[in-house]
Each structure stands twice: as C-alpha cells, then as structure tokens.
Design an enzyme around this catalytic site. Structure first.
Site, PDB file in Angstrom:
ATOM      1  CD  GLU A 185      -8.519  -7.470  -3.185  1.00 43.55           C
ATOM      2  OE1 GLU A 185      -8.602  -6.771  -4.209  1.00 43.55           O
ATOM      3  OE2 GLU A 185      -9.301  -7.359  -2.219  1.00 43.55           O
ATOM      4  CD  GLU A 256      -8.718  -5.921   1.807  1.00 44.03           C
ATOM      5  OE1 GLU A 256      -9.616  -5.321   1.185  1.00 44.03           O
ATOM      6  OE2 GLU A 256      -7.527  -5.899   1.458  1.00 44.03           O
TER       7      GLU A 256
END
Ligand SMILES: *[C@@H]1O[C@H](CO)[C@@H](O)[C@H](O)[C@H]1NC(C)=O
Ligand SMILES: *[C@@H]1O[C@H](CO)[C@@H](O)[C@H](O)[C@H]1NC(C)=O
Ligand SMILES: *[C@@H]1O[C@H](CO)[C@@H](O)[C@H](O)[C@H]1NC(C)=O
Ligand SMILES: CC(=O)N[C@H]1CO[C@H](CO)[C@@H](O)[C@@H]1O
Length: 710
Positions: A185, A256
């Site tokens: 991320e 995710e």
C-alpha cells in the site's frame, strides 16, 4: 500415528486422497491481460489471508482444510520481519514463526500460496512488521530511497526468497508459491517522500524482480507499479473503485477484499455482511477480475505483543473462519456457494468475450460468450429494491442490491443476496473462578526516583528508550515543596498511550488516548507533603504504531510535565523500562518462585499480578477466558503470552471491545482448537474464582487503575 488418527477423524477419505494428489505442481507462472497463467492454464483464483503467527502450528492443517473446503485455491500470507529477526542477525523460524512448515502444509493440501514479503506489511502488526532495531540504524529513513533502509530491506527480502528457494517452494521449482508481493500500500504514502518515493518504488520493483523467484510480483494500492510488477487493488469494493491494471498486459487482481475490519480498543465491532462481500466479489469477476483475496479468511489472535497501537488481541473474529478456526456462518457457506457458481463457468469467463449493457436505470448485465455456444452472465441490481428485468427475453427477479450468476445464461445458480446458511456458534460455560481463596497475588512495586538507574535531564521518548521490550516505562522525578498547596495542579502531556500517576506511592489519576488520537493531557489535583515528594508516572504503550510515512519518527510517552505552571520537562528524571514481574518472568514456572505471592484480599489495587490454575476440559473444542471482570492488562497461560486485554476501555455503547481471550496453550495434549466441521461450540472459562488441579496456569497482570480486578 496420533496425527493420522486425528486427520481421519476430521475428514472424509476424499480429502485424504486430494492431499496425496496435491503437491504435484509444475511449470512456471506468468500472466496476461486476462489472468495469472499457472502451469499453462489461465485461472480464476480465490484466495484467503491466513497469517501463520496468528494461530498455532497445530491449527494450520485444519484452517487450510476448511479454506479449501470453502472453495479457495490460494492462501495468502504476509512475512513478519519483526518476528523473524527480533534482534539484528538473530533469526527465528520456530513454532508459530515456522513459515516453511506453514507453506508446506498448504502444499500438502494442494493449494497455492501468495507470499507478501513487504517487508513493511502494516497488517495491524506492531511497527508495521518492521523490527524495532531498524529505528537505531544511523541515518535511516524507512520506506524511502535511503541507502540504509534499502540495504536492510534487500538483505531481508533476499533471505526470505532464499529460505523459500532452499525448500523448493516457488512454483517455478515445483512448489506452491505462485505470486509474491513487495512493499505494501505504498501509494498511500508515496507523496510524503517526494521524488524519493518514486525512485524507491522503482528500486523496490527492480530489486524484487532481481531476486529471480520465477513467479510474478505484485504491488497493492500502487497505481504506478513499474513493469513487470502488477498493480493490485485493496479495499471493500474493488468492483467499483479499482481503476484497473496499469497495462493491458496485466490482469485485474484484488489482493485485499476486507471481510470485516480490524478492531481497536474502544471501537465498535465492524460487521460486514456475507451478502455485501459476495456482491462485490461477483461484480469484480463480472468486470473481468480474475483473483480475489479475502482479508482475512482467518484472522486469529494477536498473541504476545504483536498487535499494533490500540488493536485488540482478537483479529478479524468476523472472518469466514473465526478467531478460533471455527466456521463462521453465514460468511463461510455463502462464499463457498459463490465460488462454486463462478468456478462452474470459469472457462467461459476466462476465454469468452465480455460485453456489458444496461438492463434498467441501475441494473446491468455482464455477459461472457465464447466462440462455441457457451455463455455466462452476471445480472446486477444496484438498487435498494427488488426489480424484475428481462434478459434474453426471459424475466428475472433480482433482489435488492444483488447479483445473480447464470453460468449458462439461463438458470440462476447463485444470487449474492440469498443467504442459505446461518450462524450457529455457541458457547458453554465451563469453569468459574469466583472464589478468592485460590487466587494468589503479587503487587508490583512502584519505583521512585531514587530506585532508578537510568537517568536523563529531560523527558525521553518511550519507543526509542523501551525499544519494545515491554509495554511499560516508569518516568519518575522528585521535588521539594516547602509550602504545599492543596490546589496545585499537575499537568502531564503524553504522546500515548496510557498514563497512571502516583504521588508518594498513591495513585492519583489515570488517562489514555485512543486509536484515533494517541496523545492526551492529564490534569490532577496534587496532594503534596511538606518536604521531598516522589512523583512516578507509569506510561504504557498498547502496541507500536504501524502506518503512515516516517514511522521511525513516531514517539510515545510523556512529553511535558508542569506543576502549577512550573515546567518540569527538563529536570532530572529517573527511568525504569518494564516491570519487575516482567524482568523476573514471574509468569513462568521457574520465574514464579522468585517473588512472594500472597493470598487474595478483597480490596485489590492496580499493578497487581494474579495467578491461578485450572484443569482443561476434555475434548478438542477451543477454550476461551472471559475477562469481563478485569480492567486492563496482559494474560499468560503456561508461560505463553496470550495477549493484551483492555475490558475497561468501553465502546460508545458501554460494552468492552473484547472480553474473550483464547487459551490455545492450555490444551493438555494438543494445542489446537476443534477440528470438528460442524461443531461450533466454544468452552469458556470465567475468570473470577480459583481452584482446579494442575495443567492450566493462568497469570494475569492487571494494570488498570479504575477497575477492581477479579
Ligand atoms: C513459462 O511459461 C511460458 C508460457 O506460459 C513459456 O513461454 C516460458 O518459456 C516458460 N518459462 C520457463 C522457464 O519454463
Ligand atoms: C521517596 O522515595 C524514597 C526512595 O524510595 C523514599 O526513601 C522516601 O521515603 C519517599 N518519600 C515519600 C514521601 O514517600
Ligand atoms: C490529540 O489530542 C491532543 C491532546 O488532547 C490535542 O492537542 C490534539 O489536537 C489532538 N489531535 C488531533 C488530531 O485531534
Ligand atoms: C480501494 C477501496 O475499495 N477502498 C474502499 C474500502 O472500503 C472503505 C469502506 O467501505 C471505502 O471507504 C474505501 O473506498
């Protein structure tokens, strides 16, 4: 022998056969614009996150089997640098940290693996999975184009890749690992590093590819992932939010898809419905997605002190497999049906041509047609009411906010809003610890300035001083007051997370921050005596921060102290890192005898250790402790750190965020919770009493000032 018996008991023969067929992996992994290509085959893959340190090795086979039965093809895990290299150069791959054993177990059951090396992983893990010793490397800037960080990151990534290669675990070697992730991320923080962000991400991609794993790399939430690294989506609604791969040659992957959300102390549990997850997964596949990972499929337990700041010990109990590894319905069953419906037409989805068109104001069709007559369709109703639409001249009733899957473009195999399974986890009370007589207590001493050896003429940052060896650090000073004023106010500024103030050995106040804002100011009326006064603050962290840019600059503990306007920040301060009980390890069989334990008195004080024993119940059902009557502290069972509890930090609804603590280590013969597919029962032990023969040895450290404890 014992193990074989256990397997047989849990699984039908068919399962054992697949376990033998599994492991026959071959070839390499590549990708194109449609999907990953594994062993020469395009694949739609369902994946689930299970983090090996958040369960016990004895639980792994059963977790993986239930994931497989739930229709998963892949298990995804992060690699936890801070657990594998707690001290620089000292590695730990034992027990819960035995990642090779975990991956081999997945291989034995015929599933694939996605390995997210990070090595920054966030993951609600303390310090984002980075080892605390990195903090003290001179000149280091985490996750930036910084020579020191890059050196250590590359060294660790290479080490992990070598561990995997030595065990032949990459698909290119016949192993189960089909995908690897570097960084995590980074798109969230790249801007904070200016031009060093982009050059770092280019370096990271090149470094990873240079490790020659033979399988593709991904970067999640990183729109500019450099070729050949694939950019992937994280979130709850990737079917709607993902802008797609940054090249037509890359597939659309969702690393995710949050099945719930992690929970923080003081926070209300986040419940994400099975219908909502199924809707978003179906939409993602309808829009030509080809890989979906559930984060988490099994969350488990933040054992020891691995949780990050303010995160509860229980991790994603709401996932398809709950904290204890029990099937969580209706999520598990509903997603299993979704996977089966999609798998039944995966050839058409992968090789057909997709078209989409409107069926109404907020209704859409996504149709896949292959050159032959095969056809599969997803009919979406994005409206909050039930609607009947026409598709190929046939009327279909679509429930509110739902997607119907028609594997043959005719009959509905699955609708995301129609849930057929129901939740049935139940608990049986097993033991009560209500009577005081068998609890033993030990009172932690309150050090004053004279008792300390670590000194500084200023207030020290707790993170760099305690170096995560303990949650606790004492800040002490003394001062002479010749005309004590009962109206004097002591004000203490803390950067987090919890503070208890003692004046001349007496507790005068407690305060704490929260996940949203760790900092707080505490003001107390002073009750000074004439002459020398001892002031001691016990500052506690509840896990280290795990997110944001420049993690190495995050601080905790006292930052300013004033008494009636007079600033004591730059006075002589004495420090003690950790508690005496921790230093002596009084929660272990050998350490316990190093202190004098006393009988439990009805009036309890903060900073008290409690111990008792219990006899674990027969059978294999998981056992949990109900710590409802406790305040804040930490639990050990048989010397194993189970995790923090903080029952007294209530949610806005006036209930504890978490009151159950698992007791996996209390099992006599096995450590594992149940392996019974249909069994959904948990035994619980209420901590109140004492008594019980042998076996389980509970130690509770209760540090909460307000609560009376047991
Ligand atoms: C990997 O597979 C691709 C086709 O999927 C093939 O072109 C390539 O030669 C293979 N590479 C190796 C090293 O086997
Ligand atoms: C302050 O601490 C010192 C050292 O522990 C102790 O001797 C002294 O009695 C304490 N003073 C008070 C007022 O408690
Ligand atoms: C956090 O709390 C501190 C102390 O109460 C306050 O000064 C600060 O403004 C708060 N920060 C935020 C972001 O709310
Ligand atoms: C990338 C993504 O889909 N993010 C979403 C994750 O879920 C939260 C909560 O529903 C959304 O706010 C984000 O946009």
């Amino acid at each position: 022998m014992v193990k074989v018996w256990w397997w047989r008991r849990c699984f039908p023969l068919a399962f054992i056969l697949t376990a033998f067929i599994g492991g026959a992996y071959g070839g390499n992994v590549t990708y194109d614009g449609r999907s990953l290509i594994v062993d020469g085959q395009h694949r739609i893959l369902f994946s689930g996150s299970i983090h090996y340190p958040r369960s016990t090795p004895q639980m792994w086979p059963n977790l993986i089997a239930k994931a497989k039965e739930g229709g998963l093809d892949v298990i995804q895990t992060y690699v936890f640098w801070n657990l594998h290299e707690p001290q620089q150069g000292q590695y730990n791959f034992r027990g819960r940290h035995n990642i090779v054993r975990f991956i081999k177990e997945i291989q034995a059951q015929g599933l694939y693996v996605t390995l997210r090396i990070g090595p920054y992983i966030e993951s609600e893990c303390t310090y984002g999975g980075l080892p605390i010793w990195l903090h003290d490397i001179p000149g280091i800037v985490f996750r930036s184009d910084n020579e020191q960080f890059k050196f250590h990151m590359q060294r660790f990534a290479a080490r992990i890749v070598n561990v995997m290669k030595s065990a032949n675990l990459y698909a290119s070697q016949g192993g189960p690992i089909i995908l690897s992730q570097i960084e995590n991320e980074y798109g969230n923080v790249e801007g904070a590093f200016h031009e060093k962000g982009l050059s770092y991400i280019r370096w990271a991609a090149q470094m990873a590819v240079g490790l020659q794993t033979g399988v593709p790399w991904v970067m999640c939430k990183q729109d500019n992932a450099p070729d050949p690294v694939i950019n992937t989506c994280n979130g709850m609604q990737c079917g709607t939010t993902f802008k797609g791969p940054n090249s037509p040659n890359k597939p659309s992957l969702w690393t995710e898809n949050w099945t719930s959300f992690y929970q923080v102390f003081g926070g209300v549990p986040y419940i994400r419905s099975a219908e909502d997850i199924a809707y978003n997964v179906a939409l993602f596949i309808a829009k030509r997605g080809s890989y979906v990972n559930y984060y988490m499929y099994h969350g488990g337990t933040n054992f020891d002190r691995i949780a990050s700041a303010f995160v509860t010990t229980s991790y994603y109990d709401e996932a398809p497999l709950d904290e204890y590894g029990l099937v969580r319905q209706p999520k598990w069953g509903h997603l299993k049906e979704l996977h089966a419906a999609i798998k039944s037409c995966s050839k058409t989805l992968l090789y057909g041509t997709q078209t989409s068109f409107s069926l109404g104001s907020r209704q859409n069709a996504y149709v896949f047609k292959s050159s032959s007559t095969e056809c599969a369709a997803f009919l979406e109703n994005n409206e909050d009411r039930s609607v009947t639409i026409q598709f190929q001249n046939i009327p279909y009733q679509l429930p509110p906010k739902s997607i119907s899957i028609l594997p043959d473009c005719k009959s509905v195999a699955f609708n995301t809003a129609k849930v057929r399974t129901k939740n049935d986890r139940s608990m049986k009370s097993y033991l009560q610890f209500n009577s005081a007589e068998k609890w033993k207590v030990y009172k932690e001493a309150i050090p004053s300035f004279d008792d300390t050896t670590l000194r500084a003429n200023t207030l020290l940052d707790q993170i760099s001083t305690a170096k995560d060896t303990s949650d606790y650090m004492w800040y002490t000073f003394r001062f002479n007051d010749n005309s004590p004023d009962a109206q004097s106010i002591l004000s203490a500024h803390s950067q987090g997370h919890v503070l208890h103030t003692f004046i001349n050995g007496n507790l005068v106040g407690s305060a704490h921050g929260s996940h949203r804002n760790a900092s707080f100011v505490m003001e107390n009326k002073l009750n000074l005596i004439k002459g020398m006064n001892n002031i001691s603050f016990l500052s506690a962290t509840v896990g280290l921060p795990n997110s944001g840019a420049y993690l190495e600059h995050k601080i905790a503990g006292l930052s300013r102290v004033k008494v009636q306007g007079r600033d004591f920040t730059n006075q002589a301060w004495g420090y003690q890192v950790g508690l005496l009980g921790e230093k002596l390890q009084i929660y272990t069989a050998s350490g316990s005898s190093k202190v004098q334990w006393e009988r439990f008195q009805s009036s309890t004080k903060p900073l008290t250790w409690y111990k008792t024993t219990f006899d674990a119940p027969e059978g294999n059902d998981p056992i949990v402790l109900n710590l409802d009557s406790m305040g804040k502290g930490y639990t050990w069972i048989n010397g194993q750190g189970i995790g923090r509890y903080w029952v007294s930090f209530q949610t806005p609804r006036g209930t504890p965020s978490q009151k159950w603590e698992p007791t996996s280590s209390a099992r006599r013969r096995n450590w594992e919770p149940t392996c019974n597919h249909s069994g959904h029962s948990l035994h619980h032990i209420t901590v109140k009493d004492t008594h019980y023969e042998e076996t389980g040895m509970i130690y509770l450290l209760n540090m909460d000032a307000e609560s009376a404890g047991v």
